[in-house]
Design a protein around this motif. Sequence first.
Motif, PDB file in Angstrom:
ATOM      1  N   PHE A  96       0.828  -1.205   0.000  1.00 33.51           N
ATOM      2  CA  PHE A  96       0.000   0.000   0.000  1.00 33.51           C
ATOM      3  C   PHE A  96       0.865   1.260   0.000  1.00 33.51           C
ATOM      4  O   PHE A  96       0.634   2.188  -0.793  1.00 33.51           O
ATOM      5  CB  PHE A  96      -0.915  -0.013   1.223  1.00 33.51           C
ATOM      6  CG  PHE A  96      -1.759   1.217   1.377  1.00 33.51           C
ATOM      7  CD1 PHE A  96      -2.849   1.422   0.557  1.00 33.51           C
ATOM      8  CD2 PHE A  96      -1.450   2.158   2.348  1.00 33.51           C
ATOM      9  CE1 PHE A  96      -3.632   2.566   0.699  1.00 33.51           C
ATOM     10  CE2 PHE A  96      -2.226   3.299   2.501  1.00 33.51           C
ATOM     11  CZ  PHE A  96      -3.320   3.500   1.671  1.00 33.51           C
ATOM     12  N   SER A 105      -8.203   0.280  -0.948  1.00 33.72           N
ATOM     13  CA  SER A 105      -7.331  -0.026  -2.086  1.00 33.72           C
ATOM     14  C   SER A 105      -8.017  -0.953  -3.078  1.00 33.72           C
ATOM     15  O   SER A 105      -7.909  -0.766  -4.304  1.00 33.72           O
ATOM     16  CB  SER A 105      -6.033  -0.666  -1.586  1.00 33.72           C
ATOM     17  OG  SER A 105      -5.343   0.201  -0.719  1.00 33.72           O
ATOM     18  N   SER A 123      -2.426   1.359 -13.339  1.00 34.48           N
ATOM     19  CA  SER A 123      -3.448   0.598 -12.616  1.00 34.48           C
ATOM     20  C   SER A 123      -3.372  -0.883 -12.959  1.00 34.48           C
ATOM     21  O   SER A 123      -3.515  -1.751 -12.083  1.00 34.48           O
ATOM     22  CB  SER A 123      -4.841   1.148 -12.948  1.00 34.48           C
ATOM     23  OG  SER A 123      -4.955   2.512 -12.579  1.00 34.48           O
ATOM     24  N   THR A 157       2.572   1.747  -3.265  1.00 38.08           N
ATOM     25  CA  THR A 157       1.616   2.252  -4.256  1.00 38.08           C
ATOM     26  C   THR A 157       1.434   3.755  -4.116  1.00 38.08           C
ATOM     27  O   THR A 157       1.358   4.485  -5.117  1.00 38.08           O
ATOM     28  CB  THR A 157       0.266   1.532  -4.102  1.00 38.08           C
ATOM     29  OG1 THR A 157       0.454   0.122  -4.233  1.00 38.08           O
ATOM     30  CG2 THR A 157      -0.718   2.000  -5.158  1.00 38.08           C
ATOM     31  N   SER A 198      -6.970  -1.734   3.151  1.00 35.85           N
ATOM     32  CA  SER A 198      -7.069  -2.791   2.145  1.00 35.85           C
ATOM     33  C   SER A 198      -8.396  -2.726   1.402  1.00 35.85           C
ATOM     34  O   SER A 198      -8.445  -2.950   0.183  1.00 35.85           O
ATOM     35  CB  SER A 198      -6.880  -4.160   2.797  1.00 35.85           C
ATOM     36  OG  SER A 198      -7.946  -4.458   3.681  1.00 35.85           O
ATOM     37  N   ILE A 246      -8.694   0.159  -6.956  1.00 35.85           N
ATOM     38  CA  ILE A 246      -8.074  -0.498  -8.106  1.00 35.85           C
ATOM     39  C   ILE A 246      -9.131  -1.140  -9.001  1.00 35.85           C
ATOM     40  O   ILE A 246      -8.993  -1.153 -10.236  1.00 35.85           O
ATOM     41  CB  ILE A 246      -7.023  -1.537  -7.647  1.00 35.85           C
ATOM     42  CG1 ILE A 246      -6.133  -1.943  -8.822  1.00 35.85           C
ATOM     43  CG2 ILE A 246      -7.677  -2.761  -7.033  1.00 35.85           C
ATOM     44  CD1 ILE A 246      -5.282  -0.835  -9.356  1.00 35.85           C
ATOM     45  N   ALA A 275      -4.446  -7.444  -0.570  1.00 29.78           N
ATOM     46  CA  ALA A 275      -5.670  -6.995   0.101  1.00 29.78           C
ATOM     47  C   ALA A 275      -6.487  -8.204   0.553  1.00 29.78           C
ATOM     48  O   ALA A 275      -6.966  -8.254   1.699  1.00 29.78           O
ATOM     49  CB  ALA A 275      -6.487  -6.108  -0.833  1.00 29.78           C
ATOM     50  N   LEU A 302      -1.990  -5.345  -5.411  1.00 31.27           N
ATOM     51  CA  LEU A 302      -2.993  -4.805  -4.498  1.00 31.27           C
ATOM     52  C   LEU A 302      -4.089  -5.821  -4.197  1.00 31.27           C
ATOM     53  O   LEU A 302      -4.499  -5.989  -3.037  1.00 31.27           O
ATOM     54  CB  LEU A 302      -3.595  -3.530  -5.081  1.00 31.27           C
ATOM     55  CG  LEU A 302      -2.720  -2.274  -4.984  1.00 31.27           C
ATOM     56  CD1 LEU A 302      -3.390  -1.104  -5.682  1.00 31.27           C
ATOM     57  CD2 LEU A 302      -2.439  -1.912  -3.527  1.00 31.27           C
TER      58      LEU A 302
END
Length: 697
Positions: A327, A406, A376, A330, A403, A410, A387, A383
């Motif tokens: 995270f 995120s 992305s 990112t 999470s 995404i 997550a 991710l």
Amino acid sequence: MFSSLARLRAIAFTISSLAVFSNALEGSLFTSSVTYCSPPETLLVQQFEVQYLASNQSLSFNISAESVQANVNVSASILVNAFGIDILNITLDLCGILGGALCPLPEYNFTGADSLSLPNQFSAKIPTIAFQVPDLEAYAQLTLIEVDTGDVKACVQATLSNGLSTLQPAVQWTMGSITIFTFLVALWQSLSPTSILPFRLLDLIFLFQSIATSALLDLNYPVTYRSFSLNFAWALSLFTSGDGGMQGAINNMRALTGGGLANSTSGSAVGFVNRKLSPYSTAVSSGGITSLSSLARRSAGQLLQQRIPIYVSSINISSANAFMTVFLCTLILIAIALFVFGAGWASIFAIGRQDQRLLLKQSYPSWVRAWTLRLSVIMFTPLVVFAFFQWTLKDSWLSILFSVISFLAIMSAIGYPCFIVIRSVRRAESSVLHTEPLLHSYGPLYARYLPARYHFFLPVIVVAFLKAIFISFIQTGGMAQVILILLLEIALVACLLVLRPHKTRGADVFSSFLGIIRIVCTGLMIAFIESLEVKAIPRYAIGLVLAVIYSVTILVVIVNLILHSGVQRLWKRRGTSQRSSYQDSSDTMLETGDMFPSDKSSSDGFGRPTNPTPERNVPLDPEVNQPYNPTSPTASIDYASTRQRDSESTNFGSILPRRWSFTPLHTPSDSSALDHSSPFESTLTRTSEEQVEPVSH
């Protein structure tokens, strides 16, 4: 005596640690990490080191410990195991060594060391290859057993190494540098939405992510393959870190938000081994332990699970910190992207010419949307996988909240462009996807595919999403994970072979090649399923084979990147007056994205046409290209006009309308009949203002 031995031991092991590779060449095995193999009762061990020298067939050991009970007489049992085979198993009477200083065990901190000459029958069991192969799977175990009762008072295991490993910082830096360089070149070439290099950048990163995620399953991996896959952990946004910095901040955050799992430490988790599985299948507590004294305060039976916990702990990231690491990385990537986009926008306003500024302002938002979509797609797998994994831990409500955010972000970043593309096709035709607004903004999804196969990006995204589910939520049962992922890969390659979605044959071959590699490597991992109980040496060999296959595949992809980076333009032109057939094929490859140029180009108007228009005027041979009557004066005039006319407007075998004819300044018999550039230019200027009627045949 003990202090003298300690100094000698310190000097010896310092020298050996500074010459790791020379140890391997000289034929030595040494301890790389230690841990308890049973909870300590009488003896607390702070240090245990073992070294075997092939030159004199000697086994040296050093121990630093503290006894908490009085009058304890113990014997020492030493076991050396390599690839699941017991090489050495002897018992020593401690009263007979070191002058009886360890009989009974002293009730204070003591240090002792000794060197034993092994009999030939024991040394003969150690093959020469043990000093040459990377990531040797071997360990030494010291068990102290009370003489009177036979109870185990202490048990310590030390993993052995020869100094060689497939985990190499040089590999990590090289692959990272290639990716960054490819990214910079792709950033420039992406000004053309159909440029192939940005797609090859995604292929390269997806390959690295496939290697890394293949080591996250619930399998009994050989150490050599797990070490190889750790070279690409950065592709999942997992970067090595110690107690301080990012990992320290995550530890503090989790402690304040209900986190109860072990924290990350700077110590490696490789030494804490579950010997029931691979001799190196790591270990105790999800955070890893830095010293034996801290391990003594923990339950030695608490083992790391296979899958993600072992993988991330091998790079000093606890399983509870895995998602937050991804995270935060990112967020750093987003910050870099915003800086680049902002710098680009500022550069547009710095341009002096108003017309250029207006043109860039119109196209720049689409370019930003395209790269946002590419980033992305790159971050989708890390991710989503971590997550999902965070949801299984139930640790730190703030980590779980991040999470969820995120995951939704995404999925929106990928789902909305997919929705726009599909809706646009349903309202119109697939050709609308190649109009300027959609192609420049959402081309990263479908621009590499044929218009009729634009939707092939959907199976790719669905397969990535299902893989994340299988990796994160199937916690026990490596067989189910391997079979399900294998079926996904087979289905994806089958779709490639049946639909042939790419614009050229070479692109289909390249994508099919990568898919087949994934199928083969996933199939080989069946040997790592714990229930099959494949022996250590065959598993080790298969791990090396997997590393070799993936390494060759990486080289193929890098060669493909070089071919599409534009470097061939340096030798593209051999002269100013002609092109070779090799150069034409290079153009086709660069524009259509083939690694191997196809014999046919795209027929949908987006590749190079089959009969391309020449880039310059080429004089035509009148004897071949038009009917010629030497007795007719009109033929001479037509020959002269045809000689000067551009090859695009030449109309062989038909009579042009009157408005396209012109009167020469000289008679056909004049020596200058072929030299009338000025009348041609004036006539061409005059006729271009008129409306051109279709030529009737």
